[in-house]
Design a protein around this motif. Structure first.
Motif, mmCIF file in Angstrom:
data_model
loop_
_atom_site.group_PDB
_atom_site.id
_atom_site.type_symbol
_atom_site.label_atom_id
_atom_site.label_comp_id
_atom_site.label_asym_id
_atom_site.label_seq_id
_atom_site.Cartn_x
_atom_site.Cartn_y
_atom_site.Cartn_z
ATOM 1 N N HIS A 322 -26.178 -11.451 26.549
ATOM 2 C CA HIS A 322 -27.183 -11.994 25.641
ATOM 3 C C HIS A 322 -28.567 -11.550 26.101
ATOM 4 N N PHE A 323 -29.405 -11.082 25.150
ATOM 5 C CA PHE A 323 -30.708 -10.520 25.520
ATOM 6 C C PHE A 323 -31.635 -11.554 26.153
ATOM 7 N N ALA A 324 -31.375 -12.853 25.922
ATOM 8 C CA ALA A 324 -32.243 -13.896 26.479
ATOM 9 C C ALA A 324 -31.570 -14.664 27.615
ATOM 10 N N TYR A 325 -30.469 -14.131 28.152
ATOM 11 C CA TYR A 325 -29.725 -14.870 29.176
ATOM 12 C C TYR A 325 -30.588 -15.198 30.392
ATOM 13 N N LYS A 326 -31.478 -14.278 30.767
ATOM 14 C CA LYS A 326 -32.297 -14.510 31.958
ATOM 15 C C LYS A 326 -33.329 -15.610 31.744
ATOM 16 N N TYR A 327 -33.465 -16.067 30.480
ATOM 17 C CA TYR A 327 -34.354 -17.196 30.186
ATOM 18 C C TYR A 327 -33.562 -18.463 29.865
ATOM 19 N N ASP A 328 -32.279 -18.461 30.183
ATOM 20 C CA ASP A 328 -31.414 -19.598 29.904
ATOM 21 C C ASP A 328 -30.809 -20.151 31.198
ATOM 22 N N ILE A 329 -30.122 -21.250 31.058
ATOM 23 C CA ILE A 329 -29.271 -21.991 32.008
ATOM 24 C C ILE A 329 -29.992 -22.652 33.182
ATOM 25 N N ALA A 330 -31.114 -22.137 33.663
ATOM 26 C CA ALA A 330 -31.747 -22.723 34.856
ATOM 27 C C ALA A 330 -32.119 -24.180 34.638
ATOM 28 N N LYS A 331 -32.676 -24.490 33.475
ATOM 29 C CA LYS A 331 -33.054 -25.868 33.175
ATOM 30 C C LYS A 331 -31.816 -26.763 33.133
ATOM 31 N N GLU A 332 -30.737 -26.243 32.542
ATOM 32 C CA GLU A 332 -29.494 -27.022 32.469
ATOM 33 C C GLU A 332 -28.887 -27.227 33.857
ATOM 34 N N VAL A 333 -28.949 -26.199 34.690
ATOM 35 C CA VAL A 333 -28.444 -26.331 36.058
ATOM 36 C C VAL A 333 -29.220 -27.404 36.809
ATOM 37 N N ALA A 334 -30.534 -27.401 36.678
ATOM 38 C CA ALA A 334 -31.361 -28.407 37.352
ATOM 39 C C ALA A 334 -31.016 -29.811 36.874
ATOM 40 N N SER A 335 -30.784 -29.969 35.572
ATOM 41 C CA SER A 335 -30.430 -31.292 35.030
ATOM 42 C C SER A 335 -29.094 -31.774 35.576
ATOM 43 N N ILE A 336 -28.119 -30.851 35.678
ATOM 44 C CA ILE A 336 -26.801 -31.209 36.219
ATOM 45 C C ILE A 336 -26.928 -31.640 37.674
ATOM 46 N N LEU A 337 -27.684 -30.908 38.450
ATOM 47 C CA LEU A 337 -27.846 -31.239 39.861
ATOM 48 C C LEU A 337 -28.529 -32.595 40.036
ATOM 49 N N ASP A 348 -26.087 -18.435 47.098
ATOM 50 C CA ASP A 348 -26.016 -16.993 47.300
ATOM 51 C C ASP A 348 -26.784 -16.251 46.208
ATOM 52 N N GLU A 349 -27.449 -16.990 45.321
ATOM 53 C CA GLU A 349 -28.250 -16.408 44.236
ATOM 54 C C GLU A 349 -29.719 -16.746 44.480
ATOM 55 N N LYS A 350 -30.427 -15.822 45.117
ATOM 56 C CA LYS A 350 -31.827 -16.056 45.460
ATOM 57 C C LYS A 350 -32.695 -16.238 44.218
ATOM 58 N N GLU A 351 -32.374 -15.497 43.168
ATOM 59 C CA GLU A 351 -33.154 -15.626 41.940
ATOM 60 C C GLU A 351 -32.998 -17.021 41.338
ATOM 61 N N LEU A 352 -31.773 -17.545 41.341
ATOM 62 C CA LEU A 352 -31.533 -18.883 40.812
ATOM 63 C C LEU A 352 -32.262 -19.929 41.643
ATOM 64 N N LEU A 353 -32.275 -19.751 42.958
ATOM 65 C CA LEU A 353 -32.973 -20.694 43.839
ATOM 66 C C LEU A 353 -34.448 -20.810 43.481
ATOM 67 N N LEU A 354 -35.090 -19.667 43.261
ATOM 68 C CA LEU A 354 -36.520 -19.685 42.948
ATOM 69 C C LEU A 354 -36.759 -20.307 41.575
ATOM 70 N N ARG A 355 -35.885 -20.037 40.636
ATOM 71 C CA ARG A 355 -36.019 -20.627 39.303
ATOM 72 C C ARG A 355 -35.855 -22.141 39.351
ATOM 73 N N LEU A 356 -34.891 -22.612 40.134
ATOM 74 C CA LEU A 356 -34.648 -24.055 40.236
ATOM 75 C C LEU A 356 -35.793 -24.772 40.946
ATOM 76 N N LYS A 357 -36.492 -24.055 41.802
ATOM 77 C CA LYS A 357 -37.638 -24.649 42.495
ATOM 78 C C LYS A 357 -38.666 -25.155 41.493
ATOM 79 N N PHE A 358 -38.810 -24.471 40.381
ATOM 80 C CA PHE A 358 -39.765 -24.885 39.355
ATOM 81 C C PHE A 358 -39.390 -26.239 38.774
ATOM 82 N N TYR A 359 -38.088 -26.555 38.742
ATOM 83 C CA TYR A 359 -37.611 -27.817 38.171
ATOM 84 C C TYR A 359 -37.368 -28.883 39.234
ATOM 85 N N GLY A 360 -37.913 -28.670 40.430
ATOM 86 C CA GLY A 360 -37.881 -29.705 41.456
ATOM 87 C C GLY A 360 -36.676 -29.676 42.373
#
Length: 398
Positions: A322-337, A348-360
């Motif tokens: 999906h062309f917008a995948y890199k702008y998806d799921i991080a918010k949902e992952v943070a809510s689940i956590l 093991d996903e450094k990019e995901l770690l930095l994205r989740l940092k924005f959501y606390g």
């Protein structure tokens, strides 16, 4: 029955309000991407300063992240509306031009994402508007542009070509100087193994305009160039298009460096189209009408996919395509956590770690979290859009 000029003006502001409301809706559907997170937590560019200032005043949330670019979008549209005053023979043509401009998929994307394209678009239109009003170049603005973004080197080069045509020695000297300084500061990346990306670049331009609209843009640039209708806007758009295609023979380009100088040619395209339509007798206009409706239909589809793209997951076998995948799921992952009282993780996903940092979600050692398949795990939680699993979250308690 033709509408009055004031009626078209009110319609313009009404449609602009509707478009902005849809963009604000789209903000809530997006997650911060890795590159956007870099601008928030790592980089010190102009984008970083703008984003951090917004977050400081509005809090660390998606609205604060994207509202500066929505403001630049709003200012760009209003400025383009003012710039095209007296540009068309009648207000109806101007209205159609500005509506198409405000819903260009590339412009809508630039309004939603943390990138310099919408800033460059606004500043370019502002410069042209200043030139139209005062009938002279603003050299202070050009010097300012030098420190805003590397893509303004294209503008300097285009102004140089235009000054050559007009034999304006002062502008020639200033633009050449600014272009050289820009190249020394930024340059254009020409390293790496030469590879052709010309088809890719055409595809990106087609997505920015919509396919048929881009074909007509290409034709309009060529037609005006051949006929000698080469004013300053033509030089800006033609230079940007030419160099983007030239660089594409060797490497993948950053379309954000070129697109802002291309989309500003839209009013000229619309004016050319209406002129071409009206010089024909009514019985010979059917083909133009068919092409117009096909173009508007494709544009409408592109606009809908730009704002409402999540249903595409339903037809994609691999959600990561999906062309917008890199702008998806991080918010949902943070809510689940957070729902599982998990606020500190390692991954093991450094990019995901930095994205989740924005959501606390901070970095810690109590839990290991990944969207990659794990051999063992304590929790497996699917992330779904419209009941379609687009990613799976694996949680391991350390």
């Amino acid at each position: 029955m033709s509408l009055s000029d004031n009626t078209y003006k009110y319609l313009f502001y009404a449609i602009l309000f509707v478009v902005l409301s849809q963009l604000f809706f789209a903000v809530e559907t997006l997650s911060i991407s890795y590159k956007e997170a870099l601008n928030v937590f790592v980089n010190n560019s102009l984008l970083s300063l703008i984003t951090k200032a917004s977050i400081y005043f509005f809090g660390q949330n998606d609205f604060a992240l994207r509202v500066p670019f929505l403001i630049f979008y709003l200012l760009s549209v209003i400025l383009m509306y003012n710039y095209t005053e007296d540009f068309f023979k009648n207000e109806k043509d101007r209205f159609i031009s500005i509506v198409i401009f405000m819903v260009l998929p590339g412009l809508l994307s630039a309004a939603l994402l943390v990138n310099s394209a919408i800033i460059v678009t606004f500043l370019t239109i502002f410069y042209l508007y200043y030139l139209k009003i005062f009938k002279k170049h603003c050299y202070l603005l050009l010097i300012l542009f030098l420190f805003v973004d590397n893509s303004f080197s294209i503008l300097f080069l285009a102004l140089f070509f235009n000054a050559l045509k007009e034999d304006d020695k002062k502008v020639i000297f200033i633009t050449v100087t600014l272009f050289i300084i820009s190249m020394l500061f930024y340059g254009f990346d020409t390293g790496g193994k030469p590879r052709g990306f010309l088809v890719d670049t055409f595809g990106i331009y087609a997505s920015i305009f919509s396919p048929l609209l881009f074909i007509y843009f290409f034709y309009a640039i060529y037609r005006d160039g051949v006929k000698g209708n080469r004013d300053i806007v033509w030089f800006i758009s033609a230079t940007s298009l030419a160099f983007s295609l030239l660089f594409s023979f060797r490497q993948r380009i950053y379309i954000e460096d070129f697109a802002p100088f291309v989309v500003i040619y839209l009013p000229y395209m619309i004016r050319n189209f209406f002129h071409s339509l009206r010089v024909r007798l009514p019985q010979f206009r059917k083909r133009h009408y068919y092409i117009t409706w096909a173009t508007l239909l494709l544009l409408f589809i592109n606009v809908m996919l730009t704002i409402y793209n999540k249903p595409l997951y339903l037809v994609l076998e691999n959600p990561r395509k999906h062309f917008a995948y890199k702008y998806d799921i991080a918010k949902e992952v943070a809510s689940i956590l957070k729902a599982n009282n998990i606020n500190e993780i390692e991954s093991d996903e450094k990019e995901l770690l930095l994205r989740l940092k924005f959501y606390g979600i901070k970095k810690g050692h109590k839990y290991f979290v990944s969207t990659r398949k794990q051999y063992y795990y304590d929790l497996e939680i699917p992330i779904e859009y419209f009941d379609k699993t687009v990613a799976t979250l694996y949680i391991i308690k350390n």
